[in-house]
Design an enzyme around this catalytic site. Structure first.
Site, PDB file in Angstrom:
ATOM      1  N   CYS A  44       0.826  -1.211   0.000  1.00  0.00           N
ATOM      2  CA  CYS A  44       0.000   0.000   0.000  1.00  0.00           C
ATOM      3  C   CYS A  44       0.865   1.269   0.000  1.00  0.00           C
ATOM      4  O   CYS A  44       1.495   1.574  -1.003  1.00  0.00           O
ATOM      5  CB  CYS A  44      -0.966  -0.036   1.173  1.00  0.00           C
ATOM      6  SG  CYS A  44      -2.352   1.115   0.999  1.00  0.00           S
ATOM      7  N   HIS A  67      -4.049  -5.058  -0.249  1.00  0.00           N
ATOM      8  CA  HIS A  67      -3.759  -5.568   1.091  1.00  0.00           C
ATOM      9  C   HIS A  67      -3.785  -7.098   1.083  1.00  0.00           C
ATOM     10  O   HIS A  67      -4.864  -7.697   1.141  1.00  0.00           O
ATOM     11  CB  HIS A  67      -4.786  -5.047   2.094  1.00  0.00           C
ATOM     12  CG  HIS A  67      -4.605  -3.608   2.440  1.00  0.00           C
ATOM     13  ND1 HIS A  67      -4.167  -3.179   3.669  1.00  0.00           N
ATOM     14  CD2 HIS A  67      -4.780  -2.486   1.699  1.00  0.00           C
ATOM     15  CE1 HIS A  67      -4.090  -1.862   3.683  1.00  0.00           C
ATOM     16  NE2 HIS A  67      -4.461  -1.420   2.494  1.00  0.00           N
ATOM     17  N   GLU A  75      -3.047  -9.137   3.373  1.00  0.00           N
ATOM     18  CA  GLU A  75      -3.516  -9.695   4.651  1.00  0.00           C
ATOM     19  C   GLU A  75      -5.029  -9.687   4.769  1.00  0.00           C
ATOM     20  O   GLU A  75      -5.589 -10.303   5.675  1.00  0.00           O
ATOM     21  CB  GLU A  75      -2.896  -8.900   5.812  1.00  0.00           C
ATOM     22  CG  GLU A  75      -3.562  -7.571   6.135  1.00  0.00           C
ATOM     23  CD  GLU A  75      -3.299  -6.489   5.110  1.00  0.00           C
ATOM     24  OE1 GLU A  75      -4.014  -5.465   5.139  1.00  0.00           O
ATOM     25  OE2 GLU A  75      -2.394  -6.652   4.267  1.00  0.00           O
TER      26      GLU A  75
END
Length: 351
Positions: free
Chosen positions: A242, A325, A327
């Site tokens: 990011c 992202h 995760e």
């Protein structure tokens, strides 16, 4: 109507206030996520922003503190259509209204969020206020000019014990907890503030990681970090997510740009030209693809809707990063392969 959303174009929209009784201001943005509201509002990348939940029903399941992505709510305010703000607090004992109130975050419910989303998609993000009276302020500060990373970054060094076979220098520019948890399966982490004295550090580490974070990547407060990324990359692998993706690009001579309304949600499709991955996003700035031509970075993945750069990789050095992202939290796990790639990178180095 006891709370008002006031936009920089003069628009005033009234609704029912809940959460904190005070006022707030910020950049008005929207997310299309249908769930994961706790993870969303505690993501530090939302610092300085008032968030619209485009999906009508929000907080229709209990507040779960264990799902928080940081130690507090990070958004400057919330705009909702139908928030279940007095829904059972569940194990936390707090309903949504009380959670916001204790966190000092004002919110407005009963707003036609579809109209606001259409307005932003047409005109771009807007500066705004949440106020108790329908009065237009003299000015609308641009929070993107603030040192937002300085607001959310850790103030002191922290050691996160994970896989002790490897060590990562983790530079906190506004990370989510789930990024730390995922990396902990690969290595132990030296977590340092964004303004750490990198050039005089005595820490031993195998790679550098720059996570997500808020605001303008070209902010003056981040210049020293960009310089460190450039210098350390000739010695260590440098990996980012990011905001980290944007800072790595700047370090190698590329540029970033402000997006019209950003990407915020959990259903953004990206591709490497072979496969399509549905990914979680939260960013208002992006890498300028044209600027990569004058660097040693190459675009490896892109958004299938607007061609936003989603992954860059150095042609010679073990340097790479993604805009989405991996995760998730909230969102799908299509991008989890990214952690396997990091594991492989560090495995090769250790061998």
């Amino acid at each position: 109507m006891d709370k008002y959303l006031i936009l920089e174009d003069g628009t005033i929209i009234g609704g029912r206030g809940y959460g904190y009784e005070g006022e707030s201001h910020g950049e008005l943005v929207f997310t299309t996520s249908m769930s994961g509201y706790i993870e969303t509002i505690t993501d530090p990348s939302y610092a300085g922003q008032i968030l619209i939940f485009a999906f009508p029903e929000i907080a229709n399941y209990s507040v779960s503190m264990e799902k928080m992505e940081s130690e507090k709510i990070q958004v400057a305010g919330l705009i909702t259509k139908d928030a279940h703000e007095i829904f059972s607090g569940g194990p936390s004992g707090n309903d949504f209204n009380e959670f916001l109130k204790r966190s000092g975050v004002p919110a407005i419910d009963g707003i036609d969020t579809r109209v606001l989303v259409e307005k932003i998609r047409k005109n771009g993000v807007l500066r705004c206020f949440i106020r108790n009276k329908p009065e237009i302020p003299d000015e609308f500060p641009d929070t993107m000019n603030d040192d937002l990373v300085g607001l959310v970054s850790r103030k002191e060094y922290q050691y996160y014990k994970g896989n002790d076979r490897r060590k990562i220098l983790f530079i906190d520019v506004g990370t989510k907890n789930s990024l730390i948890t995922n990396l902990g399966r690969i290595a132990s982490l030296h977590i340092v503030p964004y303004n750490y004295d990198f050039f005089n550090s005595k820490l031993d580490y195998d790679a550098v990681f720059i996570p997500n974070g808020p605001g303008n990547p070209d902010h003056p407060a981040l210049k020293n970090l960009v310089e460190f990324i450039r210098e350390v990359s000739v010695e260590k692998p440098v990996i980012g997510v990011c905001l980290g993706n944007q800072l790595i690009t700047l370090a190698f001579g590329g540029r970033t740009k402000k997006m019209k309304f950003g990407h915020r949600g959990v259903n953004h499709a990206v591709t490497d030209g072979t496969r399509i991955y549905i990914t979680s996003h939260n960013h208002g700035y992006a890498v300028d693809n044209e600027s990569l031509r004058n660097t040693d970075l190459s675009m490896r993945m892109w958004d299938i809707n607007d061609n936003t750069v989603e992954m860059v990789e150095h042609r010679d050095l073990p340097v790479y990063s993604v805009q989405f992202h991996p995760e998730a939290h909230p969102g799908p796990y299509d991008g989890s392969w990214f952690f396997d790639k990091i594991d492989e990178t560090l495995g090769v180095k250790n061998d």
